[in-house]
Motif scaffolding. Structure first.
Motif, PDB file in Angstrom:
ATOM      1  N   PRO A 198       0.831  -1.213   0.000  1.00  0.00           N
ATOM      2  CA  PRO A 198       0.000   0.000   0.000  1.00  0.00           C
ATOM      3  C   PRO A 198       0.863   1.259   0.000  1.00  0.00           C
ATOM      4  CG  PRO A 198      -0.090  -1.123   2.129  1.00  0.00           C
ATOM      5  CD  PRO A 198       0.630  -2.037   1.204  1.00  0.00           C
ATOM      6  N   GLY A 199       0.481   2.211  -0.837  1.00  0.00           N
ATOM      7  CA  GLY A 199       1.211   3.468  -0.917  1.00  0.00           C
ATOM      8  C   GLY A 199       2.400   3.435  -1.848  1.00  0.00           C
ATOM      9  N   VAL A 200       2.724   2.267  -2.392  1.00  0.00           N
ATOM     10  CA  VAL A 200       3.841   2.130  -3.322  1.00  0.00           C
ATOM     11  C   VAL A 200       3.267   1.977  -4.728  1.00  0.00           C
ATOM     12  CG1 VAL A 200       5.852   0.771  -4.004  1.00  0.00           C
ATOM     13  CG2 VAL A 200       5.308   1.077  -1.570  1.00  0.00           C
ATOM     14  N   GLU A 201       3.463   2.981  -5.555  1.00  0.00           N
ATOM     15  CA  GLU A 201       2.937   2.932  -6.909  1.00  0.00           C
ATOM     16  C   GLU A 201       3.737   1.951  -7.755  1.00  0.00           C
ATOM     17  OE1 GLU A 201       2.729   6.776  -8.633  1.00  0.00           O
ATOM     18  OE2 GLU A 201       1.537   7.640  -7.008  1.00  0.00           O
ATOM     19  N   ALA A 202       3.064   1.342  -8.720  1.00  0.00           N
ATOM     20  CA  ALA A 202       3.718   0.366  -9.596  1.00  0.00           C
ATOM     21  C   ALA A 202       4.935   0.989 -10.271  1.00  0.00           C
ATOM     22  CB  ALA A 202       2.733  -0.122 -10.650  1.00  0.00           C
ATOM     23  N   GLY A 203       6.057   0.275 -10.192  1.00  0.00           N
ATOM     24  CA  GLY A 203       7.275   0.728 -10.848  1.00  0.00           C
ATOM     25  C   GLY A 203       8.065   1.740 -10.061  1.00  0.00           C
ATOM     26  N   THR A 204       7.673   2.024  -8.822  1.00  0.00           N
ATOM     27  CA  THR A 204       8.400   2.988  -8.002  1.00  0.00           C
ATOM     28  C   THR A 204       8.643   2.409  -6.615  1.00  0.00           C
ATOM     29  OG1 THR A 204       6.430   4.074  -7.083  1.00  0.00           O
ATOM     30  CG2 THR A 204       7.247   4.884  -9.212  1.00  0.00           C
ATOM     31  N   ASP A 206      10.954   4.102  -3.059  1.00  0.00           N
ATOM     32  CA  ASP A 206      12.032   4.922  -2.525  1.00  0.00           C
ATOM     33  C   ASP A 206      12.575   4.300  -1.245  1.00  0.00           C
ATOM     34  OD1 ASP A 206      10.396   5.747  -0.325  1.00  0.00           O
ATOM     35  OD2 ASP A 206       9.601   7.420  -1.494  1.00  0.00           O
ATOM     36  N   GLN A 207      13.667   4.842  -0.742  1.00  0.00           N
ATOM     37  CA  GLN A 207      14.344   4.246   0.404  1.00  0.00           C
ATOM     38  C   GLN A 207      13.480   4.271   1.656  1.00  0.00           C
ATOM     39  OE1 GLN A 207      17.468   2.698   0.126  1.00  0.00           O
ATOM     40  NE2 GLN A 207      16.765   1.866   2.084  1.00  0.00           N
ATOM     41  N   GLU A 208      12.725   5.332   1.854  1.00  0.00           N
ATOM     42  CA  GLU A 208      11.861   5.406   3.037  1.00  0.00           C
ATOM     43  C   GLU A 208      10.798   4.313   3.001  1.00  0.00           C
ATOM     44  OE1 GLU A 208       8.879   8.541   5.385  1.00  0.00           O
ATOM     45  OE2 GLU A 208       9.966   9.163   3.574  1.00  0.00           O
ATOM     46  N   GLN A 209      10.202   4.114   1.839  1.00  0.00           N
ATOM     47  CA  GLN A 209       9.205   3.045   1.702  1.00  0.00           C
ATOM     48  C   GLN A 209       9.837   1.683   1.932  1.00  0.00           C
ATOM     49  OE1 GLN A 209       8.048   4.118  -2.288  1.00  0.00           O
ATOM     50  NE2 GLN A 209       6.085   4.975  -1.607  1.00  0.00           N
ATOM     51  N   LEU A 210      11.019   1.480   1.364  1.00  0.00           N
ATOM     52  CA  LEU A 210      11.708   0.206   1.551  1.00  0.00           C
ATOM     53  C   LEU A 210      12.013  -0.039   3.022  1.00  0.00           C
ATOM     54  CD1 LEU A 210      13.126  -2.332   0.516  1.00  0.00           C
ATOM     55  CD2 LEU A 210      15.158  -0.929   0.042  1.00  0.00           C
ATOM     56  N   ASP A 211      12.488   0.978   3.716  1.00  0.00           N
ATOM     57  CA  ASP A 211      12.820   0.813   5.139  1.00  0.00           C
ATOM     58  C   ASP A 211      11.577   0.437   5.949  1.00  0.00           C
ATOM     59  OD1 ASP A 211      15.442   1.409   4.621  1.00  0.00           O
ATOM     60  OD2 ASP A 211      15.294   3.518   5.240  1.00  0.00           O
ATOM     61  N   GLU A 212      10.438   1.037   5.629  1.00  0.00           N
ATOM     62  CA  GLU A 212       9.198   0.707   6.339  1.00  0.00           C
ATOM     63  C   GLU A 212       8.786  -0.739   6.089  1.00  0.00           C
ATOM     64  OE1 GLU A 212       6.257   3.494   5.146  1.00  0.00           O
ATOM     65  OE2 GLU A 212       7.142   5.188   6.237  1.00  0.00           O
ATOM     66  N   ILE A 213       8.924  -1.187   4.853  1.00  0.00           N
ATOM     67  CA  ILE A 213       8.572  -2.571   4.511  1.00  0.00           C
ATOM     68  C   ILE A 213       9.510  -3.543   5.211  1.00  0.00           C
ATOM     69  CG2 ILE A 213       8.457  -4.250   2.632  1.00  0.00           C
ATOM     70  CD1 ILE A 213       7.669  -1.839   0.806  1.00  0.00           C
ATOM     71  N   LEU A 214      10.803  -3.240   5.209  1.00  0.00           N
ATOM     72  CA  LEU A 214      11.787  -4.115   5.855  1.00  0.00           C
ATOM     73  C   LEU A 214      11.517  -4.211   7.358  1.00  0.00           C
ATOM     74  CD1 LEU A 214      15.028  -2.954   4.013  1.00  0.00           C
ATOM     75  CD2 LEU A 214      13.833  -5.124   3.692  1.00  0.00           C
ATOM     76  N   ALA A 254      17.954  -5.541   2.335  1.00  0.00           N
ATOM     77  CA  ALA A 254      18.237  -4.285   3.034  1.00  0.00           C
ATOM     78  C   ALA A 254      19.471  -3.588   2.453  1.00  0.00           C
ATOM     79  CB  ALA A 254      18.432  -4.537   4.522  1.00  0.00           C
ATOM     80  N   CYS A 255      20.365  -4.352   1.852  1.00  0.00           N
ATOM     81  CA  CYS A 255      21.592  -3.788   1.277  1.00  0.00           C
ATOM     82  C   CYS A 255      21.459  -3.490  -0.207  1.00  0.00           C
ATOM     83  CB  CYS A 255      22.767  -4.741   1.499  1.00  0.00           C
ATOM     84  SG  CYS A 255      23.187  -5.001   3.237  1.00  0.00           S
ATOM     85  N   THR A 256      20.285  -3.711  -0.769  1.00  0.00           N
ATOM     86  CA  THR A 256      20.068  -3.515  -2.195  1.00  0.00           C
ATOM     87  C   THR A 256      19.303  -2.219  -2.427  1.00  0.00           C
ATOM     88  OG1 THR A 256      19.942  -5.914  -2.493  1.00  0.00           O
ATOM     89  CG2 THR A 256      19.123  -4.542  -4.295  1.00  0.00           C
ATOM     90  N   ASP A 259      16.209   0.957  -6.657  1.00  0.00           N
ATOM     91  CA  ASP A 259      16.146   0.850  -8.109  1.00  0.00           C
ATOM     92  C   ASP A 259      16.616  -0.510  -8.592  1.00  0.00           C
ATOM     93  OD1 ASP A 259      18.721   1.465  -7.254  1.00  0.00           O
ATOM     94  OD2 ASP A 259      19.238   2.515  -9.107  1.00  0.00           O
ATOM     95  N   GLU A 260      17.526  -1.149  -7.838  1.00  0.00           N
ATOM     96  CA  GLU A 260      17.974  -2.492  -8.210  1.00  0.00           C
ATOM     97  C   GLU A 260      16.890  -3.529  -7.915  1.00  0.00           C
ATOM     98  OE1 GLU A 260      21.794  -3.918  -7.047  1.00  0.00           O
ATOM     99  OE2 GLU A 260      22.722  -1.920  -7.193  1.00  0.00           O
ATOM    100  N   LEU A 261      16.141  -3.327  -6.833  1.00  0.00           N
ATOM    101  CA  LEU A 261      15.039  -4.248  -6.529  1.00  0.00           C
ATOM    102  C   LEU A 261      13.990  -4.223  -7.626  1.00  0.00           C
ATOM    103  CD1 LEU A 261      14.476  -3.687  -2.699  1.00  0.00           C
ATOM    104  CD2 LEU A 261      15.597  -5.612  -3.817  1.00  0.00           C
ATOM    105  N   LEU A 262      13.819  -3.070  -8.258  1.00  0.00           N
ATOM    106  CA  LEU A 262      12.864  -2.964  -9.347  1.00  0.00           C
ATOM    107  C   LEU A 262      13.379  -3.617 -10.630  1.00  0.00           C
ATOM    108  CD1 LEU A 262      11.765   0.730  -8.771  1.00  0.00           C
ATOM    109  CD2 LEU A 262      10.274  -1.271  -8.586  1.00  0.00           C
ATOM    110  N   ALA A 263      14.694  -3.823 -10.703  1.00  0.00           N
ATOM    111  CA  ALA A 263      15.296  -4.308 -11.947  1.00  0.00           C
ATOM    112  C   ALA A 263      15.641  -5.790 -11.929  1.00  0.00           C
ATOM    113  CB  ALA A 263      16.561  -3.501 -12.254  1.00  0.00           C
ATOM    114  N   ARG A 264      15.839  -6.370 -10.745  1.00  0.00           N
ATOM    115  CA  ARG A 264      16.263  -7.776 -10.697  1.00  0.00           C
ATOM    116  C   ARG A 264      15.741  -8.457  -9.449  1.00  0.00           C
ATOM    117  NH1 ARG A 264      20.538  -8.909  -7.236  1.00  0.00           N
ATOM    118  NH2 ARG A 264      21.563  -7.081  -6.289  1.00  0.00           N
ATOM    119  N   ARG A 265      15.671  -9.780  -9.519  1.00  0.00           N
ATOM    120  CA  ARG A 265      15.195 -10.569  -8.385  1.00  0.00           C
ATOM    121  C   ARG A 265      16.387 -10.985  -7.521  1.00  0.00           C
ATOM    122  NH1 ARG A 265      12.976 -15.754  -6.446  1.00  0.00           N
ATOM    123  NH2 ARG A 265      10.812 -15.359  -5.787  1.00  0.00           N
TER     124      ARG A 265
END
Length: 297
Positions: A198-204, A206-214, A254-256, A259-265
């Motif tokens: 939720p709150g994360v648009e498709a294809g985007t 950012d670090q703050e969103q990633l930190d919250e998810i982690l 957490a170390c990725t 933009d890399e998470l969006l590009a590769r698994r």
């Protein structure tokens, strides 16, 4: 017919489920190797059913995908009553369900979440939580039912989990699902057109969103780990091994950069997986709980 013929059909169904797991998941498969024979077969049956349902909505996605999913759910519902199905994977699952007490409380939310994947592309907080519950937390509850009833003898009552184990099983399923959402972020956007967080648009991202998810995933993993001492010994080792793998994946994520998470698994190499499993099992053997299963009377 009957007797030996029935047994042969059961064995064939179990082998079909084992083949599904072997082809689709190395990480999950590593954990199952630490289980006893019956528990391993039952986990394979659970995994195979949820996998083929997932394949309908994620891989096939044809115009009749909804009808195919409906039919799979109907087959499963009938088999929960009759104990038999012409679908080998459903048959193996029905046998497992009868032995372990799995029923519509777990099956119905699962299929509801799978059906959501055919229509919902962007989730808000409410739909996200419902989806994670049905697609993953109830699978954790199915696995818990297997663990608690692996050595149950015919005629004995089905063993039901205590609340602490329910919390841990749900958290474990949620953590695994959310980690896989992160790992599949690019594919979910580009191939499936979906955005789960939720709150994360498709294809985007950012670090703050990633930190919250982690942080959310870390909380789930901690809750799952807290329930480990209440599991039977072999199940505890299997879950500890799987937790170790996902802890390691969480660290890599957490170390990725986003933009890399969006590009590769993100993946773990086979030798690294084996090393993580070995360390996790060794650590649990040194410091693990009593191994006495906590069940409700």
């Amino acid at each position: 017919m009957g007797g030996r013929a029935d047994e042969l059909y059961d064995v064939t169904a179990r082998r079909a489920s084992r083949a599904v797991l072997a082809e689709y998941s190395t990480s999950f498969g590593l954990g199952t190797r630490l289980l006893g024979g019956r528990a391993r077969r039952d986990i394979e049956a659970v995994y195979a059913l949820v996998r083929i349902a997932d394949e309908v909505v994620d891989t096939y996605r044809g115009p009749d995908a909804g009808a195919l999913l409906d039919e799979l759910e109907a087959q499963t519902s009938r088999a929960l009553v009759s104990g038999h199905s012409t679908n080998l994977v459903v048959h193996a699952f029905a046998r497992t369900a009868a032995r372990t007490g799995i029923g519509h409380d777990e099956v119905d939310p699962f299929f509801a979440s799978m059906r959501t994947d055919l229509t919902v592309r962007v989730h808000d907080r409410g739909s996200y939580e419902r989806y994670v519950y049905g697609s993953a937390e109830v699978v954790g509850l199915m696995c818990l039912a297997v663990f608690l009833n692996a050595d149950r003898q015919p005629g004995e009552p089905v063993r039901r989990p205590a609340p602490t184990l329910v919390t841990g099983a749900r958290a474990l399923g949620a953590a695994f699902q959310k980690i896989n959402f992160l790992r599949d972020l690019g594919a979910d956007t580009d191939d499936l057109g979906r955005s789960y967080f939720p709150g994360v648009e498709a294809g985007t991202l950012d670090q703050e969103q990633l930190d919250e998810i982690l942080a959310e995933i870390g909380h789930d993993l901690a809750a799952a780990r807290a329930a480990l001492p209440g599991l039977p010994r072999r199940a505890r080792l299997a879950v500890a091994a799987t937790l170790g793998l996902y802890d390691r994946l969480l660290g890599v994520l957490a170390c990725t950069p986003p933009d890399e998470l969006l590009a590769r698994r993100v993946r773990l190499a086979g030798p690294r997986k084996l090393a993580v499993v070995a360390r996790s099992v060794a650590g649990e053997l040194r410091t693990g709980g009593t191994g006495a299963a906590r069940v409700d009377a």
